[in-house]
Design a protein around this motif. Structure first.
Motif, PDB file in Angstrom:
ATOM      1  N   LYS A 271       7.096  -7.892 -13.607  1.00  0.00           N
ATOM      2  CA  LYS A 271       6.760  -7.434 -14.963  1.00  0.00           C
ATOM      3  C   LYS A 271       7.546  -6.173 -15.307  1.00  0.00           C
ATOM      4  O   LYS A 271       8.095  -6.044 -16.416  1.00  0.00           O
ATOM      5  CB  LYS A 271       5.255  -7.161 -15.042  1.00  0.00           C
ATOM      6  N   HIS A 272       7.618  -5.232 -14.375  1.00  0.00           N
ATOM      7  CA  HIS A 272       8.386  -4.008 -14.606  1.00  0.00           C
ATOM      8  C   HIS A 272       9.860  -4.333 -14.807  1.00  0.00           C
ATOM      9  O   HIS A 272      10.529  -3.763 -15.691  1.00  0.00           O
ATOM     10  CB  HIS A 272       8.213  -3.056 -13.419  1.00  0.00           C
ATOM     11  N   THR A 273      10.372  -5.254 -14.025  1.00  0.00           N
ATOM     12  CA  THR A 273      11.775  -5.659 -14.146  1.00  0.00           C
ATOM     13  C   THR A 273      12.044  -6.265 -15.512  1.00  0.00           C
ATOM     14  O   THR A 273      13.046  -5.936 -16.168  1.00  0.00           O
ATOM     15  CB  THR A 273      12.121  -6.677 -13.045  1.00  0.00           C
ATOM     16  N   GLN A 274      11.174  -7.137 -15.960  1.00  0.00           N
ATOM     17  CA  GLN A 274      11.332  -7.749 -17.280  1.00  0.00           C
ATOM     18  C   GLN A 274      11.296  -6.700 -18.384  1.00  0.00           C
ATOM     19  O   GLN A 274      12.070  -6.766 -19.350  1.00  0.00           O
ATOM     20  CB  GLN A 274      10.245  -8.788 -17.512  1.00  0.00           C
ATOM     21  N   ASP A 275      10.395  -5.726 -18.268  1.00  0.00           N
ATOM     22  CA  ASP A 275      10.295  -4.684 -19.280  1.00  0.00           C
ATOM     23  C   ASP A 275      11.586  -3.861 -19.368  1.00  0.00           C
ATOM     24  O   ASP A 275      12.066  -3.544 -20.456  1.00  0.00           O
ATOM     25  CB  ASP A 275       9.115  -3.758 -18.970  1.00  0.00           C
ATOM     26  N   VAL A 276      12.134  -3.521 -18.213  1.00  0.00           N
ATOM     27  CA  VAL A 276      13.355  -2.711 -18.184  1.00  0.00           C
ATOM     28  C   VAL A 276      14.558  -3.511 -18.669  1.00  0.00           C
ATOM     29  O   VAL A 276      15.405  -3.005 -19.433  1.00  0.00           O
ATOM     30  CB  VAL A 276      13.614  -2.175 -16.754  1.00  0.00           C
ATOM     31  N   LEU A 277      14.653  -4.782 -18.252  1.00  0.00           N
ATOM     32  CA  LEU A 277      15.855  -5.566 -18.521  1.00  0.00           C
ATOM     33  C   LEU A 277      15.831  -6.310 -19.850  1.00  0.00           C
ATOM     34  O   LEU A 277      16.854  -6.883 -20.235  1.00  0.00           O
ATOM     35  CB  LEU A 277      16.063  -6.577 -17.393  1.00  0.00           C
TER      36      LEU A 277
ATOM     37  N   GLN B 292      15.935   4.105  -1.606  1.00  0.00           N
ATOM     38  CA  GLN B 292      16.570   2.982  -0.924  1.00  0.00           C
ATOM     39  C   GLN B 292      15.544   1.923  -0.530  1.00  0.00           C
ATOM     40  O   GLN B 292      15.773   0.717  -0.712  1.00  0.00           O
ATOM     41  CB  GLN B 292      17.300   3.487   0.327  1.00  0.00           C
ATOM     42  N   MET B 293      14.414   2.360  -0.003  1.00  0.00           N
ATOM     43  CA  MET B 293      13.385   1.413   0.403  1.00  0.00           C
ATOM     44  C   MET B 293      12.777   0.684  -0.794  1.00  0.00           C
ATOM     45  O   MET B 293      12.500  -0.519  -0.727  1.00  0.00           O
ATOM     46  CB  MET B 293      12.298   2.130   1.202  1.00  0.00           C
ATOM     47  N   LEU B 294      12.585   1.409  -1.898  1.00  0.00           N
ATOM     48  CA  LEU B 294      12.036   0.754  -3.083  1.00  0.00           C
ATOM     49  C   LEU B 294      13.035  -0.259  -3.637  1.00  0.00           C
ATOM     50  O   LEU B 294      12.653  -1.376  -4.007  1.00  0.00           O
ATOM     51  CB  LEU B 294      11.679   1.792  -4.147  1.00  0.00           C
ATOM     52  N   SER B 295      14.316   0.105  -3.679  1.00  0.00           N
ATOM     53  CA  SER B 295      15.341  -0.839  -4.144  1.00  0.00           C
ATOM     54  C   SER B 295      15.361  -2.080  -3.264  1.00  0.00           C
ATOM     55  O   SER B 295      15.436  -3.211  -3.763  1.00  0.00           O
ATOM     56  CB  SER B 295      16.722  -0.173  -4.146  1.00  0.00           C
ATOM     57  N   ALA B 296      15.309  -1.889  -1.949  1.00  0.00           N
ATOM     58  CA  ALA B 296      15.339  -3.019  -1.022  1.00  0.00           C
ATOM     59  C   ALA B 296      14.110  -3.904  -1.206  1.00  0.00           C
ATOM     60  O   ALA B 296      14.210  -5.143  -1.222  1.00  0.00           O
ATOM     61  CB  ALA B 296      15.424  -2.517   0.415  1.00  0.00           C
ATOM     62  N   THR B 297      12.951  -3.285  -1.363  1.00  0.00           N
ATOM     63  CA  THR B 297      11.710  -4.047  -1.523  1.00  0.00           C
ATOM     64  C   THR B 297      11.723  -4.842  -2.822  1.00  0.00           C
ATOM     65  O   THR B 297      11.341  -6.020  -2.855  1.00  0.00           O
ATOM     66  CB  THR B 297      10.500  -3.099  -1.496  1.00  0.00           C
ATOM     67  N   MET B 298      12.174  -4.221  -3.906  1.00  0.00           N
ATOM     68  CA  MET B 298      12.213  -4.926  -5.188  1.00  0.00           C
ATOM     69  C   MET B 298      13.254  -6.040  -5.159  1.00  0.00           C
ATOM     70  O   MET B 298      13.046  -7.107  -5.753  1.00  0.00           O
ATOM     71  CB  MET B 298      12.471  -3.944  -6.325  1.00  0.00           C
TER      72      MET B 298
ATOM     73  N   THR C  10       0.817  -1.211   0.000  1.00  0.00           N
ATOM     74  CA  THR C  10       0.000   0.000   0.000  1.00  0.00           C
ATOM     75  C   THR C  10       0.855   1.267   0.000  1.00  0.00           C
ATOM     76  O   THR C  10       0.357   2.353  -0.293  1.00  0.00           O
ATOM     77  CB  THR C  10      -0.925   0.012   1.230  1.00  0.00           C
ATOM     78  N   SER C  11       2.153   1.129   0.331  1.00  0.00           N
ATOM     79  CA  SER C  11       3.060   2.288   0.347  1.00  0.00           C
ATOM     80  C   SER C  11       3.814   2.452  -0.960  1.00  0.00           C
ATOM     81  O   SER C  11       4.564   3.419  -1.133  1.00  0.00           O
ATOM     82  CB  SER C  11       4.067   2.148   1.504  1.00  0.00           C
ATOM     83  N   ILE C  12       3.637   1.499  -1.874  1.00  0.00           N
ATOM     84  CA  ILE C  12       4.357   1.522  -3.148  1.00  0.00           C
ATOM     85  C   ILE C  12       3.408   1.947  -4.254  1.00  0.00           C
ATOM     86  O   ILE C  12       2.299   1.415  -4.371  1.00  0.00           O
ATOM     87  CB  ILE C  12       4.927   0.129  -3.481  1.00  0.00           C
ATOM     88  N   ASP C  13       3.850   2.885  -5.071  1.00  0.00           N
ATOM     89  CA  ASP C  13       3.085   3.250  -6.259  1.00  0.00           C
ATOM     90  C   ASP C  13       3.478   2.280  -7.364  1.00  0.00           C
ATOM     91  O   ASP C  13       4.501   2.463  -8.027  1.00  0.00           O
ATOM     92  CB  ASP C  13       3.373   4.697  -6.672  1.00  0.00           C
ATOM     93  N   LEU C  14       2.712   1.236  -7.541  1.00  0.00           N
ATOM     94  CA  LEU C  14       3.046   0.204  -8.517  1.00  0.00           C
ATOM     95  C   LEU C  14       2.951   0.696  -9.950  1.00  0.00           C
ATOM     96  O   LEU C  14       3.412   0.017 -10.874  1.00  0.00           O
ATOM     97  CB  LEU C  14       2.146  -1.016  -8.313  1.00  0.00           C
ATOM     98  N   ASP C  15       2.353   1.870 -10.140  1.00  0.00           N
ATOM     99  CA  ASP C  15       2.312   2.472 -11.469  1.00  0.00           C
ATOM    100  C   ASP C  15       3.483   3.415 -11.708  1.00  0.00           C
ATOM    101  O   ASP C  15       3.597   4.010 -12.780  1.00  0.00           O
ATOM    102  CB  ASP C  15       0.999   3.246 -11.650  1.00  0.00           C
ATOM    103  N   ASP C  16       4.354   3.572 -10.704  1.00  0.00           N
ATOM    104  CA  ASP C  16       5.500   4.477 -10.831  1.00  0.00           C
ATOM    105  C   ASP C  16       6.741   3.863 -10.182  1.00  0.00           C
ATOM    106  O   ASP C  16       7.398   4.466  -9.346  1.00  0.00           O
ATOM    107  CB  ASP C  16       5.186   5.838 -10.186  1.00  0.00           C
ATOM    108  N   LEU C  17       7.072   2.640 -10.571  1.00  0.00           N
ATOM    109  CA  LEU C  17       8.242   1.972 -10.018  1.00  0.00           C
ATOM    110  C   LEU C  17       9.545   2.583 -10.523  1.00  0.00           C
ATOM    111  O   LEU C  17      10.609   2.301  -9.977  1.00  0.00           O
ATOM    112  CB  LEU C  17       8.199   0.476 -10.348  1.00  0.00           C
TER     113      LEU C  17
END
Length: 333
Positions: free
Chosen positions: A323-329, A190-196, A169-176
């Motif tokens: 899915k976002h990771t696959q798109d970027v990589l 930092q928190m987003l990197s750690a979570t991902m 609920t704290s992550i904007d999944l549309d703006d990773l």
């Protein structure tokens, strides 16, 4: 708690049969990566270590390599230059390693820093701290996964924020990518990197039961990265030198202890059953089991579950992050 005396005792048992024969250190030219390499080489075991770093670190790295090989002639340390904030260069480095090796026993990832300035992108259009703290790391993991699967007891150690996760609920999944106005900040990135890291490693661990994955939160270690997040010679960098760095030194583990703790993570059967034999109660993975998987390890080397947040992450966010990771990589795999 894993006692430091037990950690050191375990590390004295590292020999040619229990040490990683082929190890890849991404970010090993300074900080925790460098300290762990030093601790590994000091065991006297035979290991071939790939040390990857930027061109600006090359001279310092060669001095370090000469010191290592003087201390332990059985160790082979190979320098590969790479600007790994660029995913294309991370891929190139992986291709070099894959052309030389049939397996990799240890992949150790420590790249990143805490940003205290505005959002900044690499030339590939990726926010630089997310690239270093997450995307570049995943290029190495995914590119080298076939070689990790060929090892008898392979291990991936990502040092960042094991156990520190944001609730979905704290992550904007549309703006990773953290592109929206006001979405970027030093703690947020930092928190987003750690979570991902946790979400993706958790998924990869489930798909690769023969590989041990560890996401480590190292606590306070004087790596020098605090100042890197500021503009050089700025008043903020000066304040970091005057106040922040002395504070970090007061509360940090010593260099030796940090190196020993991360060497233990890299070699002990406390995590997942492979490596240096462990007697007594072992650590548990993210499903609370005494088998291979993903281990979230805190600064005392204990396994932390944070089960409620992780369960919610799996249910609501992991597939979106993947899915976002696959798109970027996609261009780099």
């Amino acid at each position: 708690m894993v006692r430091y005396t037990d950690i050191k005792a375990s590390n004295t048992l590292i020999n040619d049969s229990t040490a990683p024969r082929v190890a890849v250190f991404v970010g090993g030219t300074s900080g925790i990566g460098q300290l762990t390499i030093k601790a590994l080489v000091a065991t006297g075991a035979s290991s071939r270590i790939y040390l990857i770093g930027r061109k600006s670190s090359q001279d310092r790295a060669h001095v370090f390599i000469n010191e290592l090989q003087s201390a332990n002639p059985k160790a082979e340390v190979i320098w590969i230059e790479g600007e790994v904030s660029l995913l294309a260069d991370a891929k190139r480095v992986c291709e070099v390693i894959k052309s030389r090796e049939s397996h990799v026993d240890l992949l150790f990832l420590t790249t990143g820093y805490a940003p205290f300035g505005p959002r900044e992108e690499t030339t590939e259009g990726i926010e630089i701290t997310l690239s270093l703290g997450y995307f570049s790391r995943m290029v190495f993991v995914l590119q080298l996964l076939p070689l990790l699967r060929e090892a008898e007891a392979a291990r991936v150690v990502s040092v960042l924020g094991g156990g520190l996760m944001e609730r979905p609920t704290s992550i904007d999944l549309d703006d990773l990518a953290m592109e929206k106005p006001g979405s970027f900040g030093p703690i947020k990135s930092q928190m987003l990197s750690a979570t991902m890291n946790t979400a993706t490693l958790d998924k990869l661990a489930a798909d690769n039961p023969g590989v041990t994955f560890i996401h480590s939160y190292p606590g306070w270690v004087d790596t020098g990265n605090a100042r890197r997040g500021f503009e050089p010679n700025s008043w903020k960098a000066w304040l970091a030198w005057l106040f922040l760095e002395p504070l970090i030194r007061i509360f940090s583990f010593s260099d030796e202890e940090s190196g020993q703790r991360h060497l233990f993570m890299s070699t002990s059967a406390y995590y997942g059953g492979g490596g240096v034999p462990w007697t007594g109660k072992a650590g548990v993975n993210t499903f609370g089991k005494l088998v291979n998987g993903l281990f979230l390890v805190n600064y005392r080397n204990d396994c932390t579950l944070n089960a409620g947040v992780l369960s919610a992450l799996r249910e609501r966010a992991t597939e979106r992050i993947w899915k976002h990771t696959q798109d970027v990589l996609e261009p780099y795999l």
